[in-house]
Design an enzyme around this catalytic site. Structure first.
Site, short mmCIF file in Angstrom:
data_model
loop_
_atom_site.label_atom_id
_atom_site.label_comp_id
_atom_site.label_asym_id
_atom_site.label_seq_id
_atom_site.Cartn_x
_atom_site.Cartn_y
_atom_site.Cartn_z
N LYS A 1 -15.23 55.53 -3.71
CA LYS A 1 -14.24 56.61 -3.62
C LYS A 1 -14.23 57.45 -4.88
O LYS A 1 -14.15 58.66 -4.84
CB LYS A 1 -12.85 56.00 -3.54
N GLY B 1 -18.04 55.35 5.69
CA GLY B 1 -18.30 55.27 4.25
C GLY B 1 -19.07 53.98 3.99
O GLY B 1 -20.30 53.96 3.90
N GLY B 2 -18.30 52.87 3.92
CA GLY B 2 -18.94 51.56 3.73
C GLY B 2 -20.00 51.29 4.79
O GLY B 2 -21.03 50.65 4.50
N HIS C 1 -7.43 65.56 5.82
CA HIS C 1 -7.23 64.12 5.65
C HIS C 1 -5.74 63.85 5.68
O HIS C 1 -4.94 64.72 5.31
CB HIS C 1 -7.86 63.68 4.32
N LYS D 1 -18.40 64.19 2.87
CA LYS D 1 -17.11 64.59 2.29
C LYS D 1 -16.71 63.74 1.10
O LYS D 1 -17.14 62.59 0.96
CB LYS D 1 -16.00 64.56 3.35
N ASP E 1 -13.85 61.69 -1.01
CA ASP E 1 -12.77 60.81 -0.57
C ASP E 1 -11.43 61.41 -0.97
O ASP E 1 -11.35 62.35 -1.76
CB ASP E 1 -12.97 59.40 -1.12
N GLU E 2 -10.36 60.82 -0.45
CA GLU E 2 -9.04 61.47 -0.61
C GLU E 2 -8.51 61.42 -2.04
O GLU E 2 -7.66 62.22 -2.40
CB GLU E 2 -8.02 60.85 0.36
N GLY F 1 -13.50 51.95 8.38
CA GLY F 1 -14.10 50.69 8.83
C GLY F 1 -15.16 50.85 9.90
O GLY F 1 -15.52 49.88 10.56
N LYS G 1 -19.14 57.00 -1.19
CA LYS G 1 -18.51 55.80 -1.77
C LYS G 1 -19.33 55.39 -2.98
O LYS G 1 -20.54 55.55 -2.98
CB LYS G 1 -18.47 54.65 -0.76
N LYS H 1 -10.90 49.69 10.60
CA LYS H 1 -10.17 48.84 9.65
C LYS H 1 -8.68 49.18 9.54
O LYS H 1 -7.91 48.39 9.02
CB LYS H 1 -10.82 48.96 8.26
C1 RUB Z 1 -13.01 55.48 5.19
C2 RUB Z 1 -11.94 56.06 4.34
C3 RUB Z 1 -10.97 57.04 4.92
C4 RUB Z 1 -10.01 56.37 5.85
C5 RUB Z 1 -8.80 57.15 6.23
O1 RUB Z 1 -13.89 54.65 4.44
O2 RUB Z 1 -11.86 55.78 3.18
O3 RUB Z 1 -10.29 57.70 3.91
O4 RUB Z 1 -10.71 56.19 7.01
O5 RUB Z 1 -8.15 56.62 7.36
P1 RUB Z 1 -14.73 53.50 5.14
P2 RUB Z 1 -7.68 57.52 8.59
O6 RUB Z 1 -15.62 54.14 6.17
O7 RUB Z 1 -15.53 52.86 4.04
O8 RUB Z 1 -13.76 52.55 5.78
O9 RUB Z 1 -8.87 58.28 9.07
O10 RUB Z 1 -7.19 56.54 9.61
O11 RUB Z 1 -6.62 58.41 8.09
#
Ligand code: RUB
Length: 401
Positions: free
Chosen positions: A140, A349-350, A255, A164, A166-167, A327, A138, A295
């Protein structure tokens, strides 16, 4: 020949009987249309869909529909989806409809599944049974390759097993893929020399269909130890192409960004369950299936059920590592593990980079939370002697049931 059975929850349009609404699905997806047609000749009728049952549930109904196996082209999952998850969602006869699951016979699953799976990835990292800890770099997007590598290095030193992209990070000008992979792998090699620990790096190679395999090969040639694909936006057959490429001999992290447009509503769309099945068949080694305390919106029973699809028996295919992400922070770890078990990747991440003392401390705190779980000690008690965990819990608190 055994057929395909799909299960839908639905609410019929006002004035339409539930049996009629279900029949509309079966006909639209097989041999029928909105009116009788002279071309539906007798020999075609063996391919009719069949409504097996319609039962009341909540404010609506559940129906099971049998689709003859013969209407599916073996191995063509795009075509499978066009049948079980096709036009039916737009039919006016249904106020709402959600595909809950679809079961396919062995003849329609001619896939080799994950190359590594849970056991293979554990072998690469060297763990027997503890949950894995991952991080998403992070922010992202925005960091340069050099800064990305510095963050990766800190996370690895702190003890994560997986790093990893981010998407939304692929190959943008501010962080070109070639330079990023080279620098991150260099940084992780240094950490390996220093600590002896193997930390995997999943590079997001998502791109257009005709280039994705080449991009993944490029990442692997540059040293990437895992590749990552945004499977809903890139397409399931892009995952298949990666998994079947003989040159991509690293695990594939899957993802599911955009999935919630289809999976989130309890009354309309497609449950994650079918996507979990497809990812396992097509060769994903890790798949995001959500958390039970994070989250993102989630349904506990759906998450655990989806994880069972990834890890239960399936024609001898290897087990996919479920990934809980979104989250998470050290205070969620015990809640997640008591519901999801130890065969899980907990990704933060956060919850790592937001630690008051920085990324390495955040990674340490996540690992300490997992270690406490493995030793059967509560987070609060473990935090008394583990400073990083204590600092994390002070910032974010402990999440109970
Ligand atoms: C997590 C994050 C992921 C999401 C995807 O970041 O960005 O892409 O979790 O959601 P953070 P899912 O840890 O800062 O919240 O896994 O439900 O598809």
């Amino acid at each position: 020949m055994p057929d395909v059975i799909a299960t839908y929850a639905f609410v019929p349009e006002r004035g339409t009987a539930p049996e009629e609404a279900a029949r509309w699905i079966a006909e639209e997806e097989t041999t029928g249309t909105w009116t009788g047609i002279s071309t539906r000749v007798e020999y075609v009728r063996r391919l009719d869909g069949e409504v097996l049952e319609v039962t009341p549930r909540g404010n609506g109904y559940v129906t099971r529909i049998r689709y003859p196996a013969e209407i599916f082209e073996p191995g063509n999952v795009s075509q499978y989806l066009s049948v079980v998850a096709g036009n039916l969602f737009g039919l006016k006869k249904l106020e709402s409809v959600r595909l809950l699951d679809a079961e396919f016979p062995e003849s329609l699953i001619p896939f080799h599944g994950p190359r590594f799976g849970i056991r293979g990835i554990r072998g690469l990292i060297g763990t027997l049974d503890r949950p894995h800890v991952g991080t998403i770099i992070k922010p992202k997007v925005g960091l340069s390759p050099k800064d990305t590598a510095a963050v990766a290095s800190q996370a690895a030193l702190g003890g994560v097993d997986l790093i990893k992209d981010d998407e939304t990070l692929t190959d943008q000008a501010f962080c070109p893929l070639r330079e990023r992979v080279s620098l991150v792998m260099e940084a992780l090699e240094e950490v390996k020399e220093e600590t002896g620990r193997q930390v995997l790096y999943a590079v997001n190679i998502t791109t257009r269909a005709d280039r994705i395999v080449a991009r993944a090969e490029e990442a692997v040639n540059l040293g990437a130890t895992m590749v990552m694909i945004d499977v809903i936006t890139a397409g399931f057959t892009a995952l298949q192409a990666l998994a079947e490429s003989p040159k991509i001999r690293v695990p594939i992290h899957v993802h599911r960004t955009m999935h919630a447009a289809m999976t989130r509503s309890p009354v309309h769309g497609i449950a994650m369950r079918l996507f979990a099945r497809l990812v396992r068949w097509l060769g994903g080694d890790q798949l995001h299936t959500g958390t039970v305390s994070g989250k993102m919106s989630h349904d506990r029973d759906e998450v655990t059920g989806d994880n069972r699809i990834l890890t239960g028996p399936c024609l001898g295919l290897k087990r996919v590592f479920p990934v809980a992400s979104g989250g998470l922070q050290p205070g969620n770890v015990h809640r997640e593990l008591e519901v999801l078990g130890n065969d899980i990747v907990l990704q933060a991440g956060g919850g790592i980079h937001g630690h008051p003392d920085g990324t390495a401390a955040g990674a340490r705190a996540m690992r300490q939370a997992v270690d406490a779980w493995m030793e059967g000690i509560s987070l609060e008690e473990y935090a008394r002697e583990h400073h990083e965990l204590e600092r994390a819990l002070k910032k974010w608190g402990v999440i109970h049931g």
